[in-house]
Scaffold this motif. Structure first.
Motif, mmCIF file in Angstrom:
data_model
loop_
_atom_site.group_PDB
_atom_site.id
_atom_site.type_symbol
_atom_site.label_atom_id
_atom_site.label_comp_id
_atom_site.label_asym_id
_atom_site.label_seq_id
_atom_site.Cartn_x
_atom_site.Cartn_y
_atom_site.Cartn_z
ATOM 1 N N PRO A 524 -32.682 -57.015 -10.441
ATOM 2 C CA PRO A 524 -33.004 -58.233 -11.388
ATOM 3 C C PRO A 524 -32.221 -58.283 -12.573
ATOM 4 O O PRO A 524 -31.810 -57.200 -12.836
ATOM 5 C CB PRO A 524 -34.645 -58.113 -11.657
ATOM 6 C CG PRO A 524 -34.699 -56.658 -11.541
ATOM 7 C CD PRO A 524 -33.985 -56.231 -10.414
ATOM 8 N N ILE A 525 -31.735 -59.520 -12.777
ATOM 9 C CA ILE A 525 -31.004 -59.308 -14.061
ATOM 10 C C ILE A 525 -31.837 -59.302 -15.396
ATOM 11 O O ILE A 525 -32.975 -59.606 -15.844
ATOM 12 C CB ILE A 525 -30.605 -61.117 -14.346
ATOM 13 C CG1 ILE A 525 -29.732 -61.353 -13.074
ATOM 14 C CG2 ILE A 525 -29.892 -61.229 -15.517
ATOM 15 C CD1 ILE A 525 -29.262 -62.831 -13.002
ATOM 16 N N THR A 526 -31.215 -58.427 -16.235
ATOM 17 C CA THR A 526 -31.500 -57.905 -17.483
ATOM 18 C C THR A 526 -30.184 -58.116 -18.358
ATOM 19 O O THR A 526 -29.173 -57.876 -18.030
ATOM 20 C CB THR A 526 -32.144 -56.568 -17.380
ATOM 21 O OG1 THR A 526 -31.210 -55.290 -17.307
ATOM 22 C CG2 THR A 526 -33.315 -56.307 -16.420
ATOM 23 N N GLU A 527 -30.621 -58.028 -19.599
ATOM 24 C CA GLU A 527 -29.418 -58.170 -20.728
ATOM 25 C C GLU A 527 -28.870 -56.676 -20.811
ATOM 26 O O GLU A 527 -27.428 -57.037 -20.772
ATOM 27 C CB GLU A 527 -30.210 -58.649 -21.931
ATOM 28 C CG GLU A 527 -29.064 -58.564 -23.093
ATOM 29 C CD GLU A 527 -27.907 -59.501 -22.620
ATOM 30 O OE1 GLU A 527 -26.680 -59.644 -23.445
ATOM 31 O OE2 GLU A 527 -28.053 -60.398 -22.084
ATOM 32 N N GLY A 528 -29.259 -55.610 -20.567
ATOM 33 C CA GLY A 528 -28.854 -54.660 -20.619
ATOM 34 C C GLY A 528 -27.777 -54.397 -19.461
ATOM 35 O O GLY A 528 -26.474 -53.722 -19.832
ATOM 36 N N LYS A 529 -28.189 -54.776 -18.252
ATOM 37 C CA LYS A 529 -27.483 -54.518 -16.935
ATOM 38 C C LYS A 529 -26.136 -55.635 -17.281
ATOM 39 O O LYS A 529 -24.990 -55.491 -16.959
ATOM 40 C CB LYS A 529 -28.048 -54.954 -15.671
ATOM 41 C CG LYS A 529 -28.578 -53.721 -15.161
ATOM 42 C CD LYS A 529 -29.175 -53.987 -13.729
ATOM 43 C CE LYS A 529 -30.413 -54.720 -13.740
ATOM 44 N NZ LYS A 529 -31.015 -55.015 -12.409
ATOM 45 N N ARG A 530 -26.397 -56.884 -17.807
ATOM 46 C CA ARG A 530 -25.546 -57.904 -18.089
ATOM 47 C C ARG A 530 -24.471 -57.435 -18.654
ATOM 48 O O ARG A 530 -22.960 -57.555 -18.514
ATOM 49 C CB ARG A 530 -26.021 -59.071 -18.694
ATOM 50 C CG ARG A 530 -25.086 -60.337 -18.635
ATOM 51 C CD ARG A 530 -25.419 -61.272 -19.635
ATOM 52 N NE ARG A 530 -25.370 -60.932 -21.086
ATOM 53 C CZ ARG A 530 -24.246 -60.863 -21.850
ATOM 54 N NH1 ARG A 530 -23.009 -61.308 -21.135
ATOM 55 N NH2 ARG A 530 -24.311 -60.477 -22.996
ATOM 56 N N VAL A 531 -24.636 -56.836 -19.925
ATOM 57 C CA VAL A 531 -23.489 -56.422 -21.023
ATOM 58 C C VAL A 531 -22.793 -55.089 -20.373
ATOM 59 O O VAL A 531 -21.581 -54.969 -20.697
ATOM 60 C CB VAL A 531 -24.157 -56.297 -22.478
ATOM 61 C CG1 VAL A 531 -24.766 -55.014 -22.305
ATOM 62 C CG2 VAL A 531 -22.901 -56.225 -23.308
ATOM 63 N N ALA A 726 -24.780 -53.465 -11.861
ATOM 64 C CA ALA A 726 -24.343 -53.881 -13.271
ATOM 65 C C ALA A 726 -23.263 -55.135 -13.092
ATOM 66 O O ALA A 726 -23.181 -56.094 -13.830
ATOM 67 C CB ALA A 726 -23.809 -52.794 -14.209
ATOM 68 N N ILE A 727 -22.091 -54.647 -12.312
ATOM 69 C CA ILE A 727 -21.065 -55.553 -12.360
ATOM 70 C C ILE A 727 -21.614 -56.946 -11.662
ATOM 71 O O ILE A 727 -21.211 -58.149 -12.103
ATOM 72 C CB ILE A 727 -19.842 -55.294 -11.438
ATOM 73 C CG1 ILE A 727 -19.166 -54.080 -12.081
ATOM 74 C CG2 ILE A 727 -18.912 -56.281 -11.120
ATOM 75 C CD1 ILE A 727 -18.158 -53.364 -11.708
ATOM 76 N N ALA A 728 -22.427 -56.717 -10.563
ATOM 77 C CA ALA A 728 -22.960 -58.106 -9.816
ATOM 78 C C ALA A 728 -23.919 -58.635 -10.856
ATOM 79 O O ALA A 728 -23.886 -59.865 -10.816
ATOM 80 C CB ALA A 728 -23.728 -57.561 -8.693
ATOM 81 N N THR A 729 -24.807 -58.065 -11.662
ATOM 82 C CA THR A 729 -25.307 -58.978 -12.741
ATOM 83 C C THR A 729 -24.648 -59.536 -13.753
ATOM 84 O O THR A 729 -24.925 -60.916 -13.919
ATOM 85 C CB THR A 729 -26.363 -57.952 -13.272
ATOM 86 O OG1 THR A 729 -27.274 -57.279 -12.580
ATOM 87 C CG2 THR A 729 -27.074 -58.324 -14.583
ATOM 88 N N TYR A 730 -23.682 -59.210 -13.974
ATOM 89 C CA TYR A 730 -22.718 -59.791 -15.027
ATOM 90 C C TYR A 730 -22.194 -60.937 -14.307
ATOM 91 O O TYR A 730 -22.267 -62.123 -14.818
ATOM 92 C CB TYR A 730 -21.421 -59.000 -15.425
ATOM 93 C CG TYR A 730 -20.404 -59.529 -16.238
ATOM 94 C CD1 TYR A 730 -20.732 -60.432 -17.397
ATOM 95 C CD2 TYR A 730 -19.198 -59.357 -15.619
ATOM 96 C CE1 TYR A 730 -19.656 -60.925 -17.888
ATOM 97 C CE2 TYR A 730 -18.061 -60.113 -16.213
ATOM 98 C CZ TYR A 730 -18.266 -60.851 -17.344
ATOM 99 O OH TYR A 730 -17.132 -61.642 -17.802
ATOM 100 N N GLU A 731 -21.721 -60.806 -12.975
ATOM 101 C CA GLU A 731 -21.073 -62.117 -12.427
ATOM 102 C C GLU A 731 -22.173 -63.161 -12.139
ATOM 103 O O GLU A 731 -21.548 -64.115 -12.045
ATOM 104 C CB GLU A 731 -20.573 -61.766 -11.068
ATOM 105 C CG GLU A 731 -19.273 -60.819 -11.215
ATOM 106 C CD GLU A 731 -18.622 -60.289 -10.016
ATOM 107 O OE1 GLU A 731 -17.470 -59.887 -9.787
ATOM 108 O OE2 GLU A 731 -19.536 -59.903 -9.206
ATOM 109 N N ARG A 732 -23.253 -62.846 -12.033
ATOM 110 C CA ARG A 732 -24.458 -63.878 -11.567
ATOM 111 C C ARG A 732 -24.741 -64.485 -12.846
ATOM 112 O O ARG A 732 -25.227 -65.631 -12.757
ATOM 113 C CB ARG A 732 -25.626 -63.191 -11.066
ATOM 114 C CG ARG A 732 -25.489 -62.477 -9.701
ATOM 115 C CD ARG A 732 -27.188 -62.261 -9.275
ATOM 116 N NE ARG A 732 -26.605 -61.805 -7.647
ATOM 117 C CZ ARG A 732 -26.722 -60.653 -7.262
ATOM 118 N NH1 ARG A 732 -26.728 -59.580 -8.123
ATOM 119 N NH2 ARG A 732 -26.347 -60.199 -6.137
ATOM 120 N N THR A 733 -24.179 -63.970 -14.078
ATOM 121 C CA THR A 733 -24.645 -64.974 -15.543
ATOM 122 C C THR A 733 -23.280 -65.843 -15.613
ATOM 123 O O THR A 733 -23.036 -66.538 -16.534
ATOM 124 C CB THR A 733 -24.631 -64.169 -16.512
ATOM 125 O OG1 THR A 733 -23.732 -63.447 -16.732
ATOM 126 C CG2 THR A 733 -25.871 -63.105 -16.261
#
Length: 1002
Positions: A524-531, A726-733
């Motif tokens: 799941p997307i979280t802000e910590g993983k996104r950054v 983490a990289i995939a989470t960033y890309e999903r944003t």
């Protein structure tokens, strides 16, 4: 108008896909609940295909279909090209749900005799003949906007309202039994073996359809089941959304019409139902007439009116050879010698009415200024052949015409002098569409009525048959009935003919809903993983030598691709040949100890990838990533090989590839343990500068990578899977959904120019749509467009092993394509204009073996269409946040971008050196000197590229310690003069590289 998937849906709002419950559909549901079952005979939208009163056989297209995937229990494929039955290799089941609007197409009380369902199988797991059966469904279900990619066998993440293995309507309404609620005994069965068209027509199907006609509320359609007793029995059938219309599901029903006469009834707020006249009246509706249908919806739409003048008019004179195309009048009736005149009158409806308009009324008004002695009727008759208005211009009262000119209509000619009427005097319907008695005094006279409405509707529906009306006066009288009418060229505009049309226009299509990015539940997307993912995406320390980050090859401002130019020799491994690929510069080859070693292709120079980098924007929705699809939906931990994401992990699968690639980011045999241990001790972003604010804040709070991982995942463990997550989470944003096209679709009509709108229409509704349709401008399929011979790079076949996939590559999204410096997997297409030339077969060779059938022979485009498409793609599909690299597309400046003159340590030289490229003079006429400095003697590779990245000259110079000079004579490797313009220069020595640019002017 309700779309086809709603043609026979009934129920409360709670059972419906919420994102489709618009104000109008809500009102419909409230209204349908107030109508008794006996009178609610069915919504008759455009899904009806035959006249209710006359037909005893009707062929229906599916109103909705979908696939339930046991392997992906919350997955669906609402608008996909295919549906599935049978089992996959793990014996997990897929089932198709399929429904047709029966009550909206067959009169109530009819008797069903036989039913035949036709499905087209386009792919099978094996050629074994296996039973495929139809079972009557017992509960309603949904078709929403999920759209699987590739071969579609894995489904896509369900959208609100989709049916899934678990849900009737995702996410809140469930089947009683997972896999669907249906009658255990089959209504029909048929053996299916290979590909082709199959039919089912058992008696049980007729019983089902009769029941659905008698009780429309019970029509939930069939579930289609294949052989579910063993593995690998899957069959893929073409769905109602398939681009090949003849392959879509079709239900043929043979019936005897019932005795009840029904017609279209317009209820309040424009809803159209098939009702009897009395039932329509009792519901406060307006009955449209017996046997009328809602096929062309007479109710739904936005009311409008328009007053238009003729597009052309003329007079036919019985004496022949004369005309009056440019005259101020046209004439009807008989003159004093009882010689006939007939007027011609046509209006341009296409330019005046919206597409799909439903004509509700029409009045033609003309001014008669001179009349014969008699009061007589003047009738309008629909003309049956095209005719001309030339420049003939009669003198005087214009009662005798003028010599016909080229293209004029005459008594004998549709277009003088070579085209003739079938019958002298014109070809027209003998029955008048309207008639008005016109007395002998001048004034305005009008014609109206159902005949005019019917003519206009026919011309709106098919503009090719709009030849206008023949104005015919009384021609069987013994006195003059001639009447002169002011024409469209009349000197007084107020006296010219006017056609007043009232109509209802279809409401504008709903905005194209940008699909939400599917997120696997395991990540799941979280802000910590996104950054953290943003930091890792731009972290050059993820590479072995600290020179390459993920973002090095995927820069937002360049459309998500690599702005740098690198040349790979291609299939033949020889530079400066036709198969050279413009790939991405990676790293100097190094052995497992990190020592630079010569590469067989690139020597001690930086290696280059064998394909151009792909933009990552479209990959957020994909089930497979990379040009060849090797990054699959199932993501496995690269260290343990355990399944970390079952479905939807293509971004994660992609993220782990380049980090251990010995061409892109790593030395030979780089292990993940080295990657993770290096991150644990690395200072985050130490090589970069100009960090975005969210990155600065994250590092200020968590200054080490273990701390950043703890903020994202709860503990300090740095693992390969977490890096990918983490990289995939960033890309999903990174959703680029704020283009001018998006604003236009949201109702801002000024967001696109008329030319861009025309280009958008061609892309979305023309041949481009087979690959680039929908809001993503990609269907994530894999196609061979004939760019290079398929054997040079077999593409998807290398992943699937299927020879039919030879030379196929992933269809990229066209969003932000105007920012990209080169296109296609080879990088050989210069820009959007060049791509359009390629598809138009202008200046490019097509390699047709294995080429996709949609591309064979090219795509026909006029020069204007190419200009409109280019304008749309370059200007209408660019998100300004991407172009300007603002949040969420902001980024740091990489360390490698700061290095201009100083190269890294070069083991083969034993020292570091700086390399400066200068063009002297710049611009130049005949030759240019390229100067550079070396700390010690070394071989230097000097390359010159065009602005589009095409290598045109390469030289190997033996440089000495100190200043050196290489002179370019302005010619290509073939000795021909290079064209004027900007060129890029690259110098390499060992592992160091310098670039510059120069302008050639001659």
């Amino acid at each position: 108008m309700l779309d086809g998937s709603w043609c026979c849906r009934r129920g409360s709002v709670g059972s419906l896909p919420q994102h489709l419950v618009s104000r109008k559909r809500n009102e419909y549901l409230r209204r349908i609940d107030r109508i008794s079952l006996g009178t609610a005979l069915g919504i008759c939208g455009f899904c009806a295909v035959a006249s209710l009163a006359q037909a005893d056989v009707v062929a229906l297209r599916a109103a909705k279909d979908n696939t339930l995937y046991e392997a992906n229990p919350t997955g669906s494929n609402g608008v996909g090209d295919y549906v599935f039955t049978g089992t996959n290799s793990q014996a997990l089941v897929s089932r198709t749900v399929l429904a047709f609007d029966i009550a909206g197409n067959i009169p109530p009380g009819s008797t069903i005799h036989s039913v035949t369902l036709q499905l087209h199988a386009s792919r099978v797991s094996n050629g074994t003949s296996e039973t495929t059966s139809l079972h009557r469904l017992l509960a309603d279900w949904g078709e929403a906007w999920s759209d699987a990619v590739g071969e579609e066998g894995g489904g896509a993440a369900a959208t609100d309202g989709d049916a899934t293995w678990l849900h009737r309507f995702f996410p809140n309404d469930f089947w009683t039994n997972a896999g669907g609620d249906f009658v255990a005994s089959a209504s029909a069965s048929r053996n299916v073996s290979g590909t082709g068209t199959y039919t089912w027509s058992d008696a049980g199907m007729a019983t089902d359809v009769q029941g659905w006609l008698d009780d429309p509320y019970a029509n939930f359609g069939w579930i289609v089941r294949g052989d579910e007793g063993s593995g690998s029995t899957a069959k893929r059938f073409d769905s109602r959304s398939n681009p090949t219309a003849s392959f879509r599901p079709e239900l043929t029903v043979d019936y005897t019409p019932g005795g009840t006469t029904v017609g279209a009834c317009c209820l309040a707020d424009d809803f159209c139902l098939l009702l009897t006249s009395s039932d329509c009246s009792s519901q406060g509706g307006t009955y449209q007439g017996d046997d009328t249908t809602c096929t062309t919806d007479p109710c739904d739409g936005i009311p409008g009116s328009v007053v238009i003048e003729p597009a052309r008019d003329n007079t036919l004179y019985e004496e022949g050879g004369v005309s009056n195309g440019g005259g101020e009048f046209f004439v009807s009736g008989m003159n004093g010698d009882l010689i006939k005149r007939r007027g011609l009158l046509e209006f341009d409806l296409e330019a005046s009415l919206p597409a799909g308009a439903h004509i509700t009324g029409a009045t033609l008004t003309m001014y008669m200024d001179v009349s014969g002695n008699a009061s007589s009727p003047v009738a309008l008759h629909r003309v049956l052949a095209d005719w001309g208005e030339g420049t003939a211009d009669a003198d005087g009262d214009e009662g005798f015409g003028a010599p016909a000119q080229q293209g004029d209509a005459t008594w004998q000619h549709t277009a003088y002098p070579d085209e003739f009427w079938s019958s002298p005097g014109g070809d027209y319907v003998s029955t008048a569409s309207a008639s008005t008695n016109v007395p002998s005094f001048s004034g305005y006279y009008s014609w109206s009525g159902g005949g005019l409405v019917a003519d206009l509707q026919a011309w709106v529906d098919d503009p090719s048959v709009n030849f206008g009306w023949m104005v015919v006066g009384r021609e069987t009288f013994t006195a003059t009935t001639q009447k002169r009418w002011v024409s469209r060229e009349g000197a007084d505009p107020s006296l010219r003919p006017k056609l007043d049309i009232s109509y209802s226009a279809p409401p504008p299509p709903p905005p194209v809903e940008f699909p939400p990015v599917p997120v696997p539940p395991e990540n799941p997307i979280t802000e910590g993983k996104r950054v953290l993912g943003k930091i890792l995406f731009w972290e050059e320390q993820l590479s072995s030598d600290g020179t390459v980050a993920c973002g090095t090859c995927h820069r937002p401002g360049d459309g998500g691709v690599d702005p740098r130019v690198g040349v790979h020799p291609g299939f033949d491994l020889a530079f400066d040949t036709e198969d050279d690929v413009l790939g991405s510069p990676g790293v100097v080859r190094r052995d497992s100890m990190g020592v630079a070693i010569p590469d067989p292709i690139f020597g001690t120079s930086v290696q280059v990838t064998g394909r151009a980098s792909m933009n990552f924007f479209g990959g957020l929705w994909a089930q497979r990533n990379f040009w060849d699809g090797r990054a699959e939906s199932e993501f496995r931990d690269p260290v343990t090989d355990d399944v970390a994401i079952g479905v939807g992990g293509a971004l994660e699968s992609q993220a782990v590839g380049p980090i251990v690639s010995s061409v892109e980011m790593a030395h030979d045999a780089r292990a993940w343990s080295e990657v993770t241990s290096g991150l644990r001790t690395a200072v985050p972003m130490v090589l970069a500068s100009d960090l975005p604010s969210d990155v600065i804040d994250a590092i200020a709070t968590s200054p080490t990578y273990p701390e950043l991982f703890a903020a994202a995942f709860g503990d300090t463990a740095v693992t390969a899977t977490r890096i990918a997550f983490a990289i995939a989470t960033y890309e999903r944003t990174l959703v680029a959904d704020q283009t001018p096209w998006d604003a236009f679709e949201d109702g801002d009509t000024g967001a696109l120019t008329p030319a861009q709108q025309a280009g958008a229409d061609f892309v979305q509704n023309g041949p481009c749509a087979a690959c680039h349709g929908g809001p993503l401008f990609t269907n994530d399929s894999f196609r061979n467009v004939g760019l290079r011979p398929a054997d040079e790079d077999i593409g998807l076949e290398a992943v699937t092993g299927n020879p039919d996939h030879r030379g196929r590559f992933k269809v990229p999204s066209l969003r932000n394509v105007g920012l990209r410096g080169r296109l296609m997997h080879t990088g050989q297409i210069e820009d959007v204009a060049d791509a359009l030339r390629f598809y138009s077969m202008i200046g490019h060779t097509h390699f047709t073996e294995f080429q996709d059938e949609n591309i064979l022979g090219g795509i026909e485009m006029t020069e204007q269409e190419r200009a409109e498409i280019e304008d749309f793609l370059v200007n209408g599909l660019t998100d300004p946040r991407v172009a300007n690299e603002t949040f969420p597309f902001d980024r740091p400046k990489l360390g490698s971008e700061n290095v201009t003159d100083v190269g890294p340590d070069i083991t083969t030289l034993g020292a570091s050196f700086d390399l400066a490229a200068r063009a002297m003079p710049n611009p130049f006429r005949d030759a240019v000197g390229i100067g550079f400095r070396l700390p010690t003697a070394a071989s230097v590779e000097v390359s010159v590229f065009t602005a589009s990245g095409q290598l045109i000259r390469r030289a190997l110079v033996l440089g000495t310690a100190g200043d050196n000079l290489w002179t370019w004579d302005g010619r290509t490797a073939h000795g021909t003069p290079a064209a004027n313009g900007v060129y890029f220069l690259r110098l390499r020595a060992g592992g160091a590289e310098a670039t510059g640019r120069l302008l050639r002017v001659e």
